[in-house]
Design a protein around this motif. Structure first.
Motif, mmCIF file in Angstrom:
data_model
loop_
_atom_site.group_PDB
_atom_site.id
_atom_site.type_symbol
_atom_site.label_atom_id
_atom_site.label_comp_id
_atom_site.label_asym_id
_atom_site.label_seq_id
_atom_site.Cartn_x
_atom_site.Cartn_y
_atom_site.Cartn_z
ATOM 1 N N ALA A 26 35.485 41.549 47.482
ATOM 2 C CA ALA A 26 34.597 40.742 46.638
ATOM 3 C C ALA A 26 35.313 39.488 46.139
ATOM 4 O O ALA A 26 34.703 38.407 46.072
ATOM 5 C CB ALA A 26 34.108 41.580 45.462
ATOM 6 N N LEU A 27 36.586 39.605 45.806
ATOM 7 C CA LEU A 27 37.363 38.434 45.376
ATOM 8 C C LEU A 27 37.479 37.420 46.507
ATOM 9 O O LEU A 27 37.311 36.218 46.298
ATOM 10 C CB LEU A 27 38.749 38.860 44.891
ATOM 11 N N SER A 30 34.043 35.701 46.974
ATOM 12 C CA SER A 30 33.713 34.756 45.901
ATOM 13 C C SER A 30 34.610 33.522 45.958
ATOM 14 O O SER A 30 34.149 32.404 45.683
ATOM 15 C CB SER A 30 33.809 35.434 44.538
ATOM 16 N N ILE A 33 33.152 31.358 48.771
ATOM 17 C CA ILE A 33 31.950 30.650 48.316
ATOM 18 C C ILE A 33 32.324 29.484 47.410
ATOM 19 O O ILE A 33 31.785 28.383 47.536
ATOM 20 C CB ILE A 33 30.989 31.623 47.610
ATOM 21 N N MET A 34 33.291 29.717 46.521
ATOM 22 C CA MET A 34 33.717 28.649 45.614
ATOM 23 C C MET A 34 34.361 27.502 46.391
ATOM 24 O O MET A 34 34.145 26.329 46.082
ATOM 25 C CB MET A 34 34.693 29.203 44.572
ATOM 26 N N ALA A 60 30.442 31.382 41.308
ATOM 27 C CA ALA A 60 31.507 31.956 42.133
ATOM 28 C C ALA A 60 32.810 32.075 41.345
ATOM 29 O O ALA A 60 33.575 33.028 41.536
ATOM 30 C CB ALA A 60 31.721 31.110 43.385
ATOM 31 N N ALA A 63 32.476 35.116 39.234
ATOM 32 C CA ALA A 63 32.602 36.296 40.089
ATOM 33 C C ALA A 63 34.067 36.538 40.465
ATOM 34 O O ALA A 63 34.528 37.681 40.506
ATOM 35 C CB ALA A 63 31.750 36.133 41.338
ATOM 36 N N SER A 64 34.800 35.474 40.708
ATOM 37 C CA SER A 64 36.233 35.606 41.004
ATOM 38 C C SER A 64 36.990 36.130 39.800
ATOM 39 O O SER A 64 37.892 36.964 39.931
ATOM 40 C CB SER A 64 36.816 34.255 41.423
ATOM 41 N N SER A 66 35.862 38.018 37.480
ATOM 42 C CA SER A 66 35.548 39.426 37.233
ATOM 43 C C SER A 66 36.273 40.344 38.208
ATOM 44 O O SER A 66 36.433 41.527 37.939
ATOM 45 C CB SER A 66 34.044 39.663 37.309
ATOM 46 N N ASN A 67 36.705 39.820 39.337
ATOM 47 C CA ASN A 67 37.442 40.615 40.319
ATOM 48 C C ASN A 67 38.940 40.372 40.248
ATOM 49 O O ASN A 67 39.668 40.653 41.204
ATOM 50 C CB ASN A 67 36.941 40.309 41.729
#
Length: 116
Positions: A26-27, A30, A33-34, A60, A63-64, A66-67
């Motif tokens: 997931a990291l 994200s 995407i960023m 993104a 989200a990064s 959070s991971n």
């Protein structure tokens, strides 16, 4: 005994790596995407596209963030790499001639005299 320590440390690293595998993926997604949002933000001239890409980039980024505990998975992966590289290394042993003071004296005396 050294191999047992490597085996124990490697086992713990594998468990940590497997438990953090999904956050690591997931990291990576994200961050990807960023990255593409940033590249698109720099290339575009349209204000609407800049706003949309900035919003996507901020989402993104969150989200990064959070991971971020997935970094433990990358550390575990590095520990496994180091264990793999050091598994076959021989243990360092002293040479017997280094313990002999007379041999070392002879080497030093020859160096001082210029006899190599």
């Amino acid at each position: 005994m050294k191999k047992f320590g490597y085996l124990l440390l490697g086992g713990v690293a594998v468990i940590v790596l497997l438990s953090n595998l999904a956050p690591m993926v997931a990291l990576a997604i994200s961050l990807l995407i960023m990255y593409f949002a940033y590249k698109g933000f720099i290339k575009t001239t349209s204000t609407f596209n800049k706003v949309v890409l900035a919003i996507i980039g901020v989402i993104a980024l969150f989200a990064s963030a959070s991971n971020l505990p997935a970094i433990l998975g990358f550390v575990a992966l590095y520990v496994l790499y180091v264990i793999y590289k050091n598994w076959k290394k021989p243990a360092k042993t002293k040479l017997v001639e280094d313990d002999d003071p007379f041999t070392n004296f002879e080497k030093e005396w020859n160096d001082l005299k210029g006899n190599y």
